[in-house]
Design a protein around this motif. Structure first.
Motif, PDB file in Angstrom:
ATOM      1  N   GLU A  11       0.736  -1.217   0.076  1.00  0.00           N
ATOM      2  CA  GLU A  11      -0.025   0.137   0.027  1.00  0.00           C
ATOM      3  C   GLU A  11       0.723   1.179  -0.082  1.00  0.00           C
ATOM      4  O   GLU A  11       0.305   2.316  -0.247  1.00  0.00           O
ATOM      5  N   THR A  12       2.118   1.282   0.228  1.00  0.00           N
ATOM      6  CA  THR A  12       3.188   2.034   0.189  1.00  0.00           C
ATOM      7  C   THR A  12       3.522   2.563  -1.099  1.00  0.00           C
ATOM      8  O   THR A  12       4.392   3.617  -1.465  1.00  0.00           O
ATOM      9  N   GLY A  13       3.543   1.701  -2.067  1.00  0.00           N
ATOM     10  CA  GLY A  13       4.242   1.831  -3.453  1.00  0.00           C
ATOM     11  C   GLY A  13       4.943   0.449  -3.659  1.00  0.00           C
ATOM     12  O   GLY A  13       4.388  -0.492  -3.338  1.00  0.00           O
ATOM     13  N   VAL A  14       5.803   0.586  -4.906  1.00  0.00           N
ATOM     14  CA  VAL A  14       6.477  -0.317  -5.397  1.00  0.00           C
ATOM     15  C   VAL A  14       8.049  -0.076  -5.010  1.00  0.00           C
ATOM     16  O   VAL A  14       8.635   0.830  -5.450  1.00  0.00           O
ATOM     17  N   ALA A  15       8.552  -1.240  -4.731  1.00  0.00           N
ATOM     18  CA  ALA A  15      10.025  -1.369  -4.781  1.00  0.00           C
ATOM     19  C   ALA A  15      10.670  -2.069  -5.818  1.00  0.00           C
ATOM     20  O   ALA A  15      10.482  -3.604  -5.741  1.00  0.00           O
ATOM     21  N   LEU A  16      11.273  -1.690  -6.805  1.00  0.00           N
ATOM     22  CA  LEU A  16      11.628  -2.294  -7.973  1.00  0.00           C
ATOM     23  C   LEU A  16      13.086  -2.819  -7.753  1.00  0.00           C
ATOM     24  O   LEU A  16      13.882  -2.831  -7.033  1.00  0.00           O
ATOM     25  N   ASP A  17      12.986  -4.375  -8.018  1.00  0.00           N
ATOM     26  CA  ASP A  17      14.170  -5.192  -7.975  1.00  0.00           C
ATOM     27  C   ASP A  17      15.016  -4.904  -9.237  1.00  0.00           C
ATOM     28  O   ASP A  17      14.554  -4.914 -10.334  1.00  0.00           O
ATOM     29  N   GLU A  18      16.453  -4.347  -8.919  1.00  0.00           N
ATOM     30  CA  GLU A  18      17.348  -3.875  -9.937  1.00  0.00           C
ATOM     31  C   GLU A  18      18.142  -4.898 -10.388  1.00  0.00           C
ATOM     32  O   GLU A  18      18.904  -4.792 -11.460  1.00  0.00           O
ATOM     33  N   GLU A  19      18.358  -6.191  -9.384  1.00  0.00           N
ATOM     34  CA  GLU A  19      19.430  -6.998  -9.725  1.00  0.00           C
ATOM     35  C   GLU A  19      18.392  -8.230 -10.383  1.00  0.00           C
ATOM     36  O   GLU A  19      19.208  -8.817 -11.426  1.00  0.00           O
ATOM     37  N   GLY A  20      17.620  -8.682  -9.972  1.00  0.00           N
ATOM     38  CA  GLY A  20      17.037  -9.995 -10.524  1.00  0.00           C
ATOM     39  C   GLY A  20      17.789 -11.169 -10.092  1.00  0.00           C
ATOM     40  O   GLY A  20      18.879 -11.106  -9.530  1.00  0.00           O
ATOM     41  N   LEU A  21      17.147 -12.434 -10.724  1.00  0.00           N
ATOM     42  CA  LEU A  21      17.768 -13.590 -10.290  1.00  0.00           C
ATOM     43  C   LEU A  21      17.575 -14.324 -11.689  1.00  0.00           C
ATOM     44  O   LEU A  21      16.657 -14.286 -12.416  1.00  0.00           O
ATOM     45  N   GLU A  22      18.588 -15.008 -12.024  1.00  0.00           N
ATOM     46  CA  GLU A  22      18.647 -16.087 -13.249  1.00  0.00           C
ATOM     47  C   GLU A  22      18.086 -17.382 -12.584  1.00  0.00           C
ATOM     48  O   GLU A  22      18.659 -17.910 -11.725  1.00  0.00           O
ATOM     49  N   LEU A  23      16.947 -17.819 -13.273  1.00  0.00           N
ATOM     50  CA  LEU A  23      16.189 -19.001 -13.044  1.00  0.00           C
ATOM     51  C   LEU A  23      15.890 -19.691 -14.132  1.00  0.00           C
ATOM     52  O   LEU A  23      15.616 -19.228 -15.268  1.00  0.00           O
ATOM     53  N   ALA A  24      16.051 -20.931 -13.949  1.00  0.00           N
ATOM     54  CA  ALA A  24      16.107 -22.120 -15.176  1.00  0.00           C
ATOM     55  C   ALA A  24      14.675 -22.438 -15.617  1.00  0.00           C
ATOM     56  O   ALA A  24      14.424 -22.857 -16.922  1.00  0.00           O
ATOM     57  N   SER A  25      13.481 -22.421 -14.749  1.00  0.00           N
ATOM     58  CA  SER A  25      12.270 -22.985 -15.171  1.00  0.00           C
ATOM     59  C   SER A  25      11.227 -22.013 -14.612  1.00  0.00           C
ATOM     60  O   SER A  25      11.498 -21.211 -13.495  1.00  0.00           O
ATOM     61  N   PRO A  26      10.154 -22.248 -15.101  1.00  0.00           N
ATOM     62  CA  PRO A  26       8.894 -21.563 -14.755  1.00  0.00           C
ATOM     63  C   PRO A  26       8.601 -21.873 -13.166  1.00  0.00           C
ATOM     64  O   PRO A  26       8.150 -20.955 -12.472  1.00  0.00           O
ATOM     65  N   ARG A  27       8.614 -22.988 -12.939  1.00  0.00           N
ATOM     66  CA  ARG A  27       8.441 -23.512 -11.578  1.00  0.00           C
ATOM     67  C   ARG A  27       9.458 -22.915 -10.560  1.00  0.00           C
ATOM     68  O   ARG A  27       8.983 -22.579  -9.401  1.00  0.00           O
ATOM     69  N   SER A  28      10.613 -22.527 -10.761  1.00  0.00           N
ATOM     70  CA  SER A  28      11.678 -21.982 -10.207  1.00  0.00           C
ATOM     71  C   SER A  28      11.290 -20.504  -9.725  1.00  0.00           C
ATOM     72  O   SER A  28      11.433 -19.972  -8.685  1.00  0.00           O
ATOM     73  N   VAL A  29      10.566 -19.840 -10.940  1.00  0.00           N
ATOM     74  CA  VAL A  29      10.040 -18.522 -10.802  1.00  0.00           C
ATOM     75  C   VAL A  29       8.981 -18.419  -9.921  1.00  0.00           C
ATOM     76  O   VAL A  29       9.019 -17.798  -8.946  1.00  0.00           O
ATOM     77  N   HIS A  30       7.975 -19.597  -9.941  1.00  0.00           N
ATOM     78  CA  HIS A  30       6.792 -19.442  -9.181  1.00  0.00           C
ATOM     79  C   HIS A  30       7.295 -19.772  -7.662  1.00  0.00           C
ATOM     80  O   HIS A  30       6.752 -18.967  -6.698  1.00  0.00           O
ATOM     81  N   ALA A  31       8.216 -20.563  -7.327  1.00  0.00           N
ATOM     82  CA  ALA A  31       8.468 -20.830  -6.025  1.00  0.00           C
ATOM     83  C   ALA A  31       9.323 -19.559  -5.404  1.00  0.00           C
ATOM     84  O   ALA A  31       9.115 -19.406  -4.329  1.00  0.00           O
ATOM     85  N   GLU A  32      10.328 -19.024  -6.134  1.00  0.00           N
ATOM     86  CA  GLU A  32      10.752 -17.739  -5.717  1.00  0.00           C
ATOM     87  C   GLU A  32       9.722 -16.674  -5.403  1.00  0.00           C
ATOM     88  O   GLU A  32       9.872 -15.706  -4.353  1.00  0.00           O
ATOM     89  N   ALA A  33       8.663 -16.491  -6.404  1.00  0.00           N
ATOM     90  CA  ALA A  33       7.699 -15.294  -6.010  1.00  0.00           C
ATOM     91  C   ALA A  33       7.007 -15.666  -4.747  1.00  0.00           C
ATOM     92  O   ALA A  33       6.513 -15.022  -4.058  1.00  0.00           O
ATOM     93  N   ALA A  34       6.520 -17.078  -4.558  1.00  0.00           N
ATOM     94  CA  ALA A  34       6.055 -17.323  -3.260  1.00  0.00           C
ATOM     95  C   ALA A  34       6.652 -17.289  -2.116  1.00  0.00           C
ATOM     96  O   ALA A  34       6.252 -16.725  -1.052  1.00  0.00           O
ATOM     97  N   LYS A  35       7.826 -17.586  -2.134  1.00  0.00           N
ATOM     98  CA  LYS A  35       8.880 -17.302  -1.073  1.00  0.00           C
ATOM     99  C   LYS A  35       8.936 -16.022  -0.625  1.00  0.00           C
ATOM    100  O   LYS A  35       8.855 -15.510   0.540  1.00  0.00           O
ATOM    101  N   SER A  36       9.170 -15.106  -1.704  1.00  0.00           N
ATOM    102  CA  SER A  36       9.393 -13.483  -1.548  1.00  0.00           C
ATOM    103  C   SER A  36       7.741 -12.859  -0.931  1.00  0.00           C
ATOM    104  O   SER A  36       8.139 -12.221   0.019  1.00  0.00           O
ATOM    105  N   VAL A  37       6.772 -13.275  -1.387  1.00  0.00           N
ATOM    106  CA  VAL A  37       5.697 -12.853  -0.733  1.00  0.00           C
ATOM    107  C   VAL A  37       5.209 -13.472   0.630  1.00  0.00           C
ATOM    108  O   VAL A  37       4.758 -12.796   1.667  1.00  0.00           O
TER     109      VAL A  37
END
Length: 89
Positions: A11-37
């Motif tokens: 609700e305060t805004g958006v913090a942009l990720d400037e570095e990112g992560l290299e991930l091999a699969s859509p499943r890895s992306v999903h898992a990292e997003a779930a962990k982050s939230v």
């Protein structure tokens, strides 16, 4: 390997990720997003006032081509009685 960026939104805004992560699969992306939230949610719940007001947060995932996915989380804390009232009964 593609690079994905995990922007934090609340609700305060958006913090942009400037570095990112290299991930091999859509499943890895999903898992990292779930962990982050989940990390965001834990911190928000621990620091939230007992207002009953719903709070919403999200992880916006993007790659070089644009948006990939969004993981949302919302919660509200409702207190029915205080801890001291519970011990008295």
């Amino acid at each position: 390997m593609p690079r994905y960026y995990f922007d934090l939104r609340d609700e305060t805004g958006v913090a942009l990720d400037e570095e990112g992560l290299e991930l091999a699969s859509p499943r890895s992306v999903h898992a990292e997003a779930a962990k982050s939230v989940a990390d965001m949610a834990r911190d928000a719940i621990l620091s939230a006032p007992p207002s009953g007001r719903r709070q919403t947060m999200a992880i916006d995932v993007r790659d070089a081509a644009g948006p990939v996915m969004q993981v949302n989380f919302s919660f509200a804390i409702e207190i029915f009685r205080t801890a001291s009232e519970s011990r008295d009964h």
